[in-house]
Motif scaffolding. Structure first.
Motif, PDB file in Angstrom:
ATOM      1  N   CYS A 282     -66.799 -38.895 -44.938  1.00  0.00           N
ATOM      2  CA  CYS A 282     -66.967 -40.347 -45.077  1.00  0.00           C
ATOM      3  C   CYS A 282     -68.397 -40.811 -44.836  1.00  0.00           C
ATOM      4  O   CYS A 282     -68.645 -41.946 -44.459  1.00  0.00           O
TER       5      CYS A 282
ATOM      6  N   ALA B 172     -72.194 -45.035 -44.128  1.00  0.00           N
ATOM      7  CA  ALA B 172     -70.764 -44.958 -44.450  1.00  0.00           C
ATOM      8  C   ALA B 172     -70.581 -44.825 -45.957  1.00  0.00           C
ATOM      9  O   ALA B 172     -71.264 -45.480 -46.742  1.00  0.00           O
TER      10      ALA B 172
ATOM     11  N   LYS C 158     -68.722 -45.640 -49.157  1.00  0.00           N
ATOM     12  CA  LYS C 158     -67.962 -46.836 -49.555  1.00  0.00           C
ATOM     13  C   LYS C 158     -66.473 -46.601 -49.821  1.00  0.00           C
ATOM     14  O   LYS C 158     -65.657 -47.424 -49.410  1.00  0.00           O
TER      15      LYS C 158
ATOM     16  N   LEU D  39     -64.209 -47.237 -46.871  1.00  0.00           N
ATOM     17  CA  LEU D  39     -64.235 -48.529 -46.198  1.00  0.00           C
ATOM     18  C   LEU D  39     -63.255 -49.508 -46.836  1.00  0.00           C
ATOM     19  O   LEU D  39     -63.020 -49.475 -48.033  1.00  0.00           O
ATOM     20  N   ASN D  40     -62.733 -50.418 -46.007  1.00  0.00           N
ATOM     21  CA  ASN D  40     -61.869 -51.471 -46.532  1.00  0.00           C
ATOM     22  C   ASN D  40     -62.732 -52.652 -46.981  1.00  0.00           C
ATOM     23  O   ASN D  40     -63.969 -52.579 -46.943  1.00  0.00           O
ATOM     24  N   LYS D  41     -62.101 -53.760 -47.364  1.00  0.00           N
ATOM     25  CA  LYS D  41     -62.856 -54.905 -47.883  1.00  0.00           C
ATOM     26  C   LYS D  41     -63.728 -55.582 -46.824  1.00  0.00           C
ATOM     27  O   LYS D  41     -64.593 -56.385 -47.153  1.00  0.00           O
ATOM     28  N   HIS D  42     -63.523 -55.234 -45.554  1.00  0.00           N
ATOM     29  CA  HIS D  42     -64.338 -55.777 -44.464  1.00  0.00           C
ATOM     30  C   HIS D  42     -65.406 -54.779 -44.007  1.00  0.00           C
ATOM     31  O   HIS D  42     -66.003 -54.933 -42.944  1.00  0.00           O
ATOM     32  N   ASP D  43     -65.623 -53.743 -44.818  1.00  0.00           N
ATOM     33  CA  ASP D  43     -66.580 -52.669 -44.510  1.00  0.00           C
ATOM     34  C   ASP D  43     -66.258 -51.945 -43.211  1.00  0.00           C
ATOM     35  O   ASP D  43     -67.143 -51.474 -42.508  1.00  0.00           O
ATOM     36  N   GLU D  44     -64.967 -51.835 -42.897  1.00  0.00           N
ATOM     37  CA  GLU D  44     -64.502 -51.061 -41.752  1.00  0.00           C
ATOM     38  C   GLU D  44     -63.865 -49.778 -42.278  1.00  0.00           C
ATOM     39  O   GLU D  44     -63.304 -49.772 -43.372  1.00  0.00           O
TER      40      GLU D  44
ATOM     41  N   ARG E  73     -61.349 -47.217 -43.236  1.00  0.00           N
ATOM     42  CA  ARG E  73     -59.913 -47.271 -43.506  1.00  0.00           C
ATOM     43  C   ARG E  73     -59.199 -46.232 -42.652  1.00  0.00           C
ATOM     44  O   ARG E  73     -59.743 -45.174 -42.357  1.00  0.00           O
TER      45      ARG E  73
END
Length: 67
Positions: A10, A22, A24, A27-32, A34
């Motif tokens: 990742c 990170a 992409k 990552l989720n839509k909040h850039d955290e 998954r």
């Protein structure tokens, strides 16, 4: 050798970057990060090396040495 990018666990590195960032798709839509990412997509079960055209064609100084 002509390495232009590396993707692993990742994390992404591209030529000219000082450090990994990170990756992409992890990552989720909040850039955290998954919670559930396919290990192949996340490059957790292998490492990805992207080469320049010259590197892929073995036309860099690395390939000119006896290996």
């Amino acid at each position: 050798m002509g390495v232009e990018e590396i993707i692993w666990d990742c994390s992404y590195w591209g030529a000219g970057m000082d450090d990994f960032v990170a990756y992409k798709p992890c990552l989720n839509k909040h850039d955290e990060l998954r919670k559930h990412v396919d290990p192949t997509i996340a490059h957790r079960n292998h490492i990805h090396f992207g080469l320049s055209k010259a590197g892929a064609m073995r036309r860099t100084s690395y390939w000119q040495q006896a290996h």
